[in-house]
Scaffold this active site. Structure first.
Site, PDB file in Angstrom:
ATOM      1  N   ASP A   1      17.546 -35.262  31.748  1.00 55.54           N
ATOM      2  CA  ASP A   1      17.417 -34.133  30.821  1.00 55.54           C
ATOM      3  C   ASP A   1      18.689 -33.981  29.991  1.00 55.54           C
ATOM      4  O   ASP A   1      19.181 -32.870  29.783  1.00 55.54           O
ATOM      5  CB  ASP A   1      17.103 -32.840  31.579  1.00 55.54           C
ATOM      6  CG  ASP A   1      16.482 -31.769  30.681  1.00 55.54           C
ATOM      7  OD1 ASP A   1      15.931 -32.119  29.610  1.00 55.54           O
ATOM      8  OD2 ASP A   1      16.545 -30.588  31.049  1.00 55.54           O
TER       9      ASP A   1
ATOM     10  N   LYS B   1      20.586 -33.404  26.905  1.00 50.68           N
ATOM     11  CA  LYS B   1      20.287 -32.716  25.643  1.00 50.68           C
ATOM     12  C   LYS B   1      21.462 -31.809  25.311  1.00 50.68           C
ATOM     13  O   LYS B   1      22.288 -31.499  26.183  1.00 50.68           O
ATOM     14  CB  LYS B   1      18.996 -31.909  25.752  1.00 50.68           C
ATOM     15  CG  LYS B   1      19.035 -30.813  26.827  1.00 50.68           C
ATOM     16  CD  LYS B   1      17.704 -30.110  26.941  1.00 50.68           C
ATOM     17  CE  LYS B   1      17.749 -29.059  28.053  1.00 50.68           C
ATOM     18  NZ  LYS B   1      16.458 -28.374  28.171  1.00 50.68           N
TER      19      LYS B   1
ATOM     20  N   ASN C   1      22.611 -29.013  27.571  1.00 49.50           N
ATOM     21  CA  ASN C   1      23.213 -29.387  28.857  1.00 49.50           C
ATOM     22  C   ASN C   1      24.562 -30.078  28.695  1.00 49.50           C
ATOM     23  O   ASN C   1      25.012 -30.776  29.601  1.00 49.50           O
ATOM     24  CB  ASN C   1      22.256 -30.283  29.648  1.00 49.50           C
ATOM     25  CG  ASN C   1      21.024 -29.525  30.105  1.00 49.50           C
ATOM     26  OD1 ASN C   1      21.024 -28.305  30.173  1.00 49.50           O
ATOM     27  ND2 ASN C   1      19.970 -30.244  30.397  1.00 49.50           N
TER      28      ASN C   1
END
Length: 170
Positions: free
Chosen positions: A44, A46, A49
């Site tokens: 994840d 992105k 983050n």
């Protein structure tokens, strides 16, 4: 972590010049490479983050859906991640996602930092985004009217290929 989330930096300052992005991006690559060296796939990656600390250090966080490289913990058919940044294989074959899924996501992040947008038209459905990725129909950096070194354009195009076997592995 005190600092600015990358998504906020993108919203306020992008598109950004390659010369300004390069030092931050190198730290992102190093952070994900470190996770990979420990057998961890983030799944994840992105801008939400990724934080830039007040000291200018990049921190990649939220390993909530990360998996061990040797684990088969994801149920078949269970795509995990954020559609805008997910590699095609994450929703086609989530059980077998490897490092190249994170490499793909980093390519999308770089594209967004360079252009201030994602490599498809705004306001299309998640299904359309996934289909464009699967078919390799993303807008090339070469066609968006920004000044980027040719080797960076080629590198982004390479990591955004639909087939994970055609991408760099790190």
């Amino acid at each position: 972590i005190e600092g600015t989330a990358l998504n906020e930096l993108i919203y306020r300052h992008c598109p950004m010049a390659w010369e300004n992005i390069a030092p931050l991006y190198q730290q992102m690559l190093d952070a994900v490479d470190f996770a990979h060296s420990k057998g961890v796939i983030h799944r994840d990656v992105k801008p939400d983050n990724i934080m830039i600390t007040n000291a200018g250090e990049v921190k990649v966080f939220d390993f909530g859906i990360a998996k061990s490289e040797d684990s088969k913990g994801t149920k078949t058919g269970m795509g995990m991640g954020t559609v805008n940044y997910m590699a095609p294989e994450q929703y086609l074959d989530a059980k077998n996602v490897g490092k190249t899924a994170d490499v793909y996501a980093l390519g999308i992040v770089l594209y967004e930092m360079l252009t201030g947008k994602l490599p498809w038209k705004d306001e299309i459905s998640d299904f359309s985004i996934m289909d464009k990725k699967r078919l390799g129909e993303l807008e090339s950096l070469a066609n968006v009217g920004i000044v980027v070194p040719e080797h960076i354009v080629r590198a982004v195009e390479q990591v955004l290929l639909p087939n994970p076997n055609d991408r760099q592995s790190s």
